[in-house]
Design an enzyme around this catalytic site. Structure first.
Site, PDB file in Angstrom:
ATOM      1  N   GLY A 242      50.767 -20.288  84.547  1.00 14.22           N
ATOM      2  CA  GLY A 242      51.220 -20.116  85.925  1.00 14.22           C
ATOM      3  C   GLY A 242      52.420 -19.176  85.998  1.00 14.22           C
ATOM      4  N   THR A 243      53.300 -19.276  85.036  1.00 11.30           N
ATOM      5  CA  THR A 243      54.498 -18.423  85.028  1.00 11.30           C
ATOM      6  C   THR A 243      54.112 -16.953  84.949  1.00 11.30           C
ATOM      7  OG1 THR A 243      55.758 -20.193  83.976  1.00 11.30           O
ATOM      8  CG2 THR A 243      56.667 -17.969  83.795  1.00 11.30           C
TER       9      THR A 243
ATOM     10  N   ASN B 164      56.400 -28.959  93.387  1.00  8.24           N
ATOM     11  CA  ASN B 164      56.156 -29.707  92.155  1.00  8.24           C
ATOM     12  C   ASN B 164      56.977 -30.989  92.056  1.00  8.24           C
ATOM     13  OD1 ASN B 164      57.836 -27.228  91.971  1.00  8.24           O
ATOM     14  ND2 ASN B 164      58.593 -28.195  90.106  1.00  8.24           N
TER      15      ASN B 164
ATOM     16  N   GLN C 176      50.582 -26.386  91.739  1.00  9.15           N
ATOM     17  CA  GLN C 176      50.472 -27.841  91.906  1.00  9.15           C
ATOM     18  C   GLN C 176      49.390 -28.235  92.909  1.00  9.15           C
ATOM     19  OE1 GLN C 176      51.760 -30.131  90.127  1.00  9.15           O
ATOM     20  NE2 GLN C 176      53.361 -29.020  89.029  1.00  9.15           N
TER      21      GLN C 176
ATOM     22  N   SER D 227      47.599 -22.721  87.282  1.00  5.32           N
ATOM     23  CA  SER D 227      47.882 -23.007  85.874  1.00  5.32           C
ATOM     24  C   SER D 227      46.885 -24.034  85.360  1.00  5.32           C
ATOM     25  CB  SER D 227      49.298 -23.561  85.738  1.00  5.32           C
ATOM     26  OG  SER D 227      49.496 -24.051  84.438  1.00  5.32           O
ATOM     27  N   GLY D 228      46.262 -23.744  84.211  1.00  7.69           N
ATOM     28  CA  GLY D 228      45.226 -24.627  83.672  1.00  7.69           C
ATOM     29  C   GLY D 228      45.711 -26.027  83.350  1.00  7.69           C
ATOM     30  N   HIS D 229      46.907 -26.125  82.764  1.00 10.26           N
ATOM     31  CA  HIS D 229      47.314 -27.443  82.248  1.00 10.26           C
ATOM     32  C   HIS D 229      47.741 -28.423  83.336  1.00 10.26           C
ATOM     33  CE1 HIS D 229      51.888 -27.207  82.072  1.00 10.26           C
ATOM     34  NE2 HIS D 229      51.603 -25.937  82.300  1.00 10.26           N
TER      35      HIS D 229
ATOM     36  N   THR E 128      43.233  -9.459  74.427  1.00 11.23           N
ATOM     37  CA  THR E 128      41.986 -10.188  74.159  1.00 11.23           C
ATOM     38  C   THR E 128      42.082 -11.579  74.779  1.00 11.23           C
ATOM     39  OG1 THR E 128      41.655  -8.935  72.165  1.00 11.23           O
ATOM     40  CG2 THR E 128      40.448 -11.010  72.328  1.00 11.23           C
TER      41      THR E 128
ATOM     42  N   CYS F 223      69.463 -32.248  82.314  1.00  7.13           N
ATOM     43  CA  CYS F 223      70.706 -32.315  81.564  1.00  7.13           C
ATOM     44  C   CYS F 223      71.022 -30.929  81.005  1.00  7.13           C
ATOM     45  CB  CYS F 223      70.552 -33.325  80.440  1.00  7.13           C
ATOM     46  SG  CYS F 223      72.106 -33.752  79.733  1.00  7.13           S
TER      47      CYS F 223
HETATM   48  N1  PLP Z   1      54.763 -23.202  89.463  1.00  3.72           N
HETATM   49  C1  PLP Z   1      54.844 -24.517  89.688  1.00  3.72           C
HETATM   50  C2  PLP Z   1      54.905 -25.027  91.100  1.00  3.72           C
HETATM   51  C3  PLP Z   1      54.860 -25.407  88.612  1.00  3.72           C
HETATM   52  O1  PLP Z   1      54.932 -26.724  88.848  1.00  3.72           O
HETATM   53  C4  PLP Z   1      54.789 -24.880  87.297  1.00  3.72           C
HETATM   54  C5  PLP Z   1      54.867 -25.787  86.140  1.00  3.72           C
HETATM   55  O2  PLP Z   1      55.465 -26.850  86.207  1.00  3.72           O
HETATM   56  C6  PLP Z   1      54.693 -23.492  87.128  1.00  3.72           C
HETATM   57  C7  PLP Z   1      54.681 -22.682  88.235  1.00  3.72           C
HETATM   58  C8  PLP Z   1      54.594 -22.869  85.776  1.00  3.72           C
HETATM   59  O3  PLP Z   1      53.303 -23.031  85.241  1.00  3.72           O
HETATM   60  P1  PLP Z   1      53.074 -22.851  83.667  1.00  3.72           P
HETATM   61  O4  PLP Z   1      53.637 -24.073  83.002  1.00  3.72           O
HETATM   62  O5  PLP Z   1      51.590 -22.747  83.515  1.00  3.72           O
HETATM   63  O6  PLP Z   1      53.761 -21.608  83.252  1.00  3.72           O
END
Ligand code: PLP
Length: 385
Positions: A71-72, A150, A178, A198-200, A236, A324
């Site tokens: 996602g980032t 999130n 999210q 984001s896949g995870h 790739t 923290c």
């Molecule tokens: N954007 C949101 C709203 C998220 O909650 C997250 C991950 O917590 C991300 C982006 C980043 O995704 P990734 O962990 O796949 O880089």
């Protein structure tokens, strides 16, 4: 000790069906999808299928899907990629409650000379729509606003926002990391230009994401090199990850109703039990317009981190709203933007459920929380005895 996992906005369990689908592509089917031979070609076909599955979950064309690493990366590509073709426009509009993947990128760009506007939210986490409308002008290159938060789960009226932003001729990106898989989205009926996944977060593994780019949307690639992803993202492909994400999207579509009813009922049951048993506790965020799986609860006068540590002893996994940092506990920027008082922002816990949670787990957590909160309050310097 069994793990009771209620931290699904951080990451999710990879679904068994997803593991099954991806495994052959770590083993016997190791070909490169770009190769000319049949061995590579059969992998290429699975990627085509994955692209179709993702597209069908979000209601777009397969050609509009760009696979990324997370996602980032999708957020960075969308914002930087759009700016580099913005024809000299220098203004970025986002919100004060974005994930660091967006807000960190935007603030870095501000340091590089772009102008940044961060729209605020009210005490329930709802976006200030007037401030948003007023902030867009002829110099605005991109507006990036998340679909669902999130930390609180609060959902923004993303289609209405996209409509307005597009009427001003400005590019619109949404971080839907999210939201996708938890609530329905149909891009065929939306004005959104760019959207991150984001896949995870939806029961696929870590290391794979998607950037949706509407046909005709001009962004310059972030990763340069080979011709993969139609020249929009070189490198790739993460073949097993992409195949896994395709399967996870298919399952998310199949399970959407469950997510919206059973998971929501579990979340509400947990929330009600905790709020009833713990005085001086309240929910953060608009409870009428939230992701069905998320509950962010503040417990006044105690530290979220301490709650987490004590819950951890029972195998309960959740998140706290404070991080923290170098010895000082910084309350979450989201809760701060909502104006949550200091004594409550520090004691916030996010429970985020998934279709794998059960009623027994919810009841277990609901039973363990009140004594934990009481014990910590007995030790708290903020509570007068
Ligand atoms: N954007 C949101 C709203 C998220 O909650 C997250 C991950 O917590 C991300 C982006 C980043 O995704 P990734 O962990 O796949 O880089």
């Amino acid at each position: 000790m069994t793990t009771i996992y209620m931290d699904n906005n951080a990451t999710t369990k990879v679904a068994d069906e997803v593991i099954e689908e991806m495994m052959p592509y770590f083993g016997e089917l190791y070909g490169n999808p770009s190769s000319m031979h049949t061995f590579g070609g059969q992998v290429g076909k699975k990627i085509v299928q994955a692209r179709q599955r993702v597209a069908s979950l979000i209601g777009c064309q397969p050609e509009e899907i760009i696979f990324t690493s997370c996602g980032t990366e999708s957020d960075n590509t969308a914002i930087r990629g759009a700016l580099s073709l913005s024809g000299g426009k220098r203004k970025i509009v986002t919100t004060r409650v974005e994930h660091p993947a967006v807000i960190g990128t935007c603030r870095k760009l501000e340091n590089e000379g772009y102008m940044l506007v961060e729209i605020g939210v009210d005490k329930n986490g709802n976006l200030d729509m007037d401030e948003l409308r007023d902030s867009i002008d002829d110099n605005t290159a991109i507006v990036s606003i998340m679909h669902a938060n999130n930390e609180t789960g609060v959902i923004f009226p993303i289609h209405e926002i996209a409509e307005f932003v597009k009427s001003k001729g400005v590019m619109f990106h949404t971080d839907a990391v999210q939201a996708v898989g938890k609530i329905p989205i149909n891009l065929a009926e939306s004005a959104i230009d760019l959207l991150s996944i984001s896949g995870h977060k939806l029961h696929a593994p870590k290391g794979v994401g998607v950037l949706y780019a509407r046909k005709g949307t001009r962004i310059s690639p972030f990763m340069l090199g080979g011709h993969q992803e139609s020249g929009k993202r070189a490198g790739t492909e993460n073949v097993p990850g992409i195949i896994a994400l395709g399967k996870a999207c298919q399952l998310a579509g199949d399970n959407m109703d469950e997510e919206n009813t059973r998971v929501k009922n579990l979340r509400d049951r947990l929330e009600k039990a905790i709020l009833t048993a713990c005085p001086d506790s309240f929910v953060n965020g608009n409870t009428d317009n939230r992701l069905p799986n998320t509950s962010n609860i503040s417990f006044e006068y105690i530290e979220g981190e301490a709650i987490l540590l004590m819950m951890n002893k029972f195998g309960i996994c959740a998140s706290s709203g404070s991080a923290c940092t170098s010895g000082s506990l910084e309350p979450s920027h989201v809760l701060r933007a909502m104006g949550v008082p200091f004594t409550a922002a520090h004691g916030s816990i996010r429970f985020s459920l998934s279709r794998y949670n059960t009623e027994q787990e919810v009841d277990f957590v609901a039973e363990k929380m009140p004594p934990v909160v009481n014990r910590l309050r007995q030790l708290s310097p903020f509570v007068k005895s």
